[in-house]
Design a protein around this motif. Structure first.
Motif, PDB file in Angstrom:
ATOM      1  N   LEU A  41      -9.239   0.042   9.112  1.00 20.30           N
ATOM      2  CA  LEU A  41      -8.750  -1.248   9.238  1.00 20.30           C
ATOM      3  C   LEU A  41      -8.753  -2.142   7.839  1.00 20.30           C
ATOM      4  N   GLU A  42      -9.895  -1.961   7.285  1.00 22.90           N
ATOM      5  CA  GLU A  42      -9.853  -2.674   6.174  1.00 22.90           C
ATOM      6  C   GLU A  42      -8.869  -2.474   4.783  1.00 22.90           C
ATOM      7  N   LYS A  43      -8.411  -1.160   4.886  1.00 19.17           N
ATOM      8  CA  LYS A  43      -7.591  -0.738   3.994  1.00 19.17           C
ATOM      9  C   LYS A  43      -6.115  -1.353   4.383  1.00 19.17           C
ATOM     10  N   ALA A  44      -5.846  -1.272   5.764  1.00 16.63           N
ATOM     11  CA  ALA A  44      -4.662  -2.002   6.102  1.00 16.63           C
ATOM     12  C   ALA A  44      -4.721  -3.370   5.954  1.00 16.63           C
ATOM     13  N   ARG A  45      -5.720  -4.068   6.170  1.00 14.51           N
ATOM     14  CA  ARG A  45      -5.816  -5.437   5.841  1.00 14.51           C
ATOM     15  C   ARG A  45      -5.659  -5.838   4.379  1.00 14.51           C
ATOM     16  N   ASN A  46      -6.104  -5.025   3.526  1.00 12.39           N
ATOM     17  CA  ASN A  46      -5.999  -5.272   1.894  1.00 12.39           C
ATOM     18  C   ASN A  46      -4.559  -4.931   1.988  1.00 12.39           C
TER      19      ASN A  46
END
Length: 453
Positions: free
Chosen positions: A148-153
């Motif tokens: 999810l952090e990758k998607a947010r970034n």
């Protein structure tokens, strides 16, 4: 390039597994946690940069030897999303008409009326703002947060892209949903996917029933969006948020059963399986947790020896959704033309066992369907098998759990000497919204990222 063989009646057709998004054909881990995200594209350049970034995190390839490892991301687009990316009109026009119209426009036909009508849907579901749908799933919270952090970034630094909706979800270790029944058992196997069949009595589906660009059960290719790089190895995805009225369901069982034992049997008759997942077709009198928990046996059955439904009613939810060989004597109906990949994911906390009063919590199921034919797969099953009883010889009956019931419906339980007919079935499921999406192959994602407006 990883390829698997699609064994058809003619020449073998290789499946380009390296170009197919992992979530389309692979089983989810169990248990798991996940999250669905919807994004709006306000600037096509930013949208294409988003796709370029996301494509790096989308997995493909053959089935994982251990589905409980890691996390994965699936990316899909609504018609409005493809339009917002700058996909040329001639390409947009090549998509299935149901996809171009969107779920909201087809709500009445699908039975999404009354409380389930789009005017009551959860914002922004059903609106033209829904452009990109992301599904992130993982066997553990830490891995999920990482993806999810990758998607947010990927989107937070892009002012032309906005996160507009998020729904967390999960599967319990028991595999049970809010109604208390184990779910996700009767998935079809797909030729060339590398996944074994869970029901040895059924042949695997032709790959073209699920993935575009391959022969389907008719021996033909499903209409495929153009250009070829965008359509091939893609699949249509249906997502629906369904609120479940668990307290009302429990109250109905209590009111129509003389004992707790009869309640359990009545619930199994409505669903077609016991809470453990044991099918009525194999264990009609009592639950069998050992059978329900055995993936080698809990889907190994047909209905041909139970035409009248004494073991499993013909109108039970599981039998309606997949009649198997029940309709063989009708000739004109080929069940295999209406199969699809179906994924159910719980959201909201479970209503504690034994509680009969609604606690006000929004709980239910995020249903995901994947296939190459929106109309003859999802829409056919929803309108003809779940919302209609004509094919059962009971035109006034609907699916007792997910059908468009309004409080006046009936449900027939065949038994000797006299059949039982339940009356005044209330709506146990309310549609909160959804959309038709398209999940391109990996090369299709890259083509979208490289579009030049």
């Amino acid at each position: 390039m990883e390829q698997a063989v699609d064994v058809t009646d003619g020449e073998p057709t290789p499946l380009d597994l390296d170009d197919i998004q992992w979530g389309a054909l692979n089983e989810r881990p169990s248990p798991y946690v996940g999250s669905y995200l919807l994004l709006r594209i306000d600037d096509p350049v930013a949208g294409r940069e988003l796709v370029r970034r996301l494509a790096r995190f989308v997995d493909s390839g053959p089935p994982a030897t251990d589905p409980s490892s890691g996390a994965w991301l699936t990316v899909a687009f609504s018609y409005q999303g493809l339009k917002a990316l700058g996909v040329p009109p001639e390409s947009l026009d090549s998509f299935a008409p149901e996809f171009r119209e969107g779920m909201k426009a087809r709500a009445a036909e699908l039975g999404d009326v009354g409380e389930s009508s789009p005017e009551n849907w959860e914002a922004p579901l059903g609106s033209s703002d829904v452009h990109v749908a992301l599904a992130a799933l993982s066997p553990d919270r830490a891995s999920l947060e990482a993806i999810l952090e990758k998607a947010r970034n990927a989107h937070q630094e892009l002012p032309g892209v906005q996160l507009i909706w998020q729904q967390d979800c999960y599967q319990l270790p028991t595999g049970r949903t809010s109604f208390g029944f184990k779910d996700g058992i009767g998935q079809p196997s797909v030729e060339g996917s590398g996944r074994p069949a869970s029901n040895p009595k059924e042949k695997p589906l032709k790959a073209g029933e699920i993935i575009l660009g391959y022969p389907d059960e008719t021996g033909e290719l499903a209409p495929m969006p153009t250009p070829d790089v965008l359509g091939r190895n893609g699949t249509y995805v249906v997502f629906r948020k369904l609120h479940t009225r668990v307290a009302a369901y429990r109250q109905y069982l209590r009111a129509n059963a003389a004992s707790r034992q009869e309640e359990a049997l009545l619930g199994a008759k409505l669903l077609g399986r016991w809470p453990s997942g044991a099918p009525l077709a194999v264990s009609p009198e009592r639950d069998d947790p050992e059978l329900g928990g055995d993936p080698g046996r809990n889907n190994d059955f047909l209905y041909g020896d139970d035409r009248r439904g004494f073991k499993c009613p013909a109108g039970a939810h599981a039998r309606r959704a997949n009649p198997r060989d029940s309709l063989d004597d009708q000739g004109s109906v080929d069940v295999r033309l209406h199969r699809m990949i179906r994924r159910g994911t719980s959201y909201g906390s479970m209503l504690p066992e034994g509680v009969l009063e609604d606690d006000g919590v929004d709980r239910g199921i995020m249903f995901i369907f994947a296939g190459a034919h929106l109309k003859r797969q999802f829409e056919f099953v929803k309108t003809q098998w779940l919302n209609d009883g004509i094919f059962l010889g009971a035109p006034q009956e609907k699916d007792p759990l997910v059908g468009a019931n309004d409080g006046s419906g009936t449900f027939t339980i065949p038994q000797r000497p006299i059949r039982r007919r339940l009356q005044q079935l209330p709506p146990f499921v309310v549609t909160r919204g959804g959309e038709y999406c398209f999940a391109p192959g990996i090369r299709g994602l890259k083509w979208l990222a490289e579009l030049d407006s």
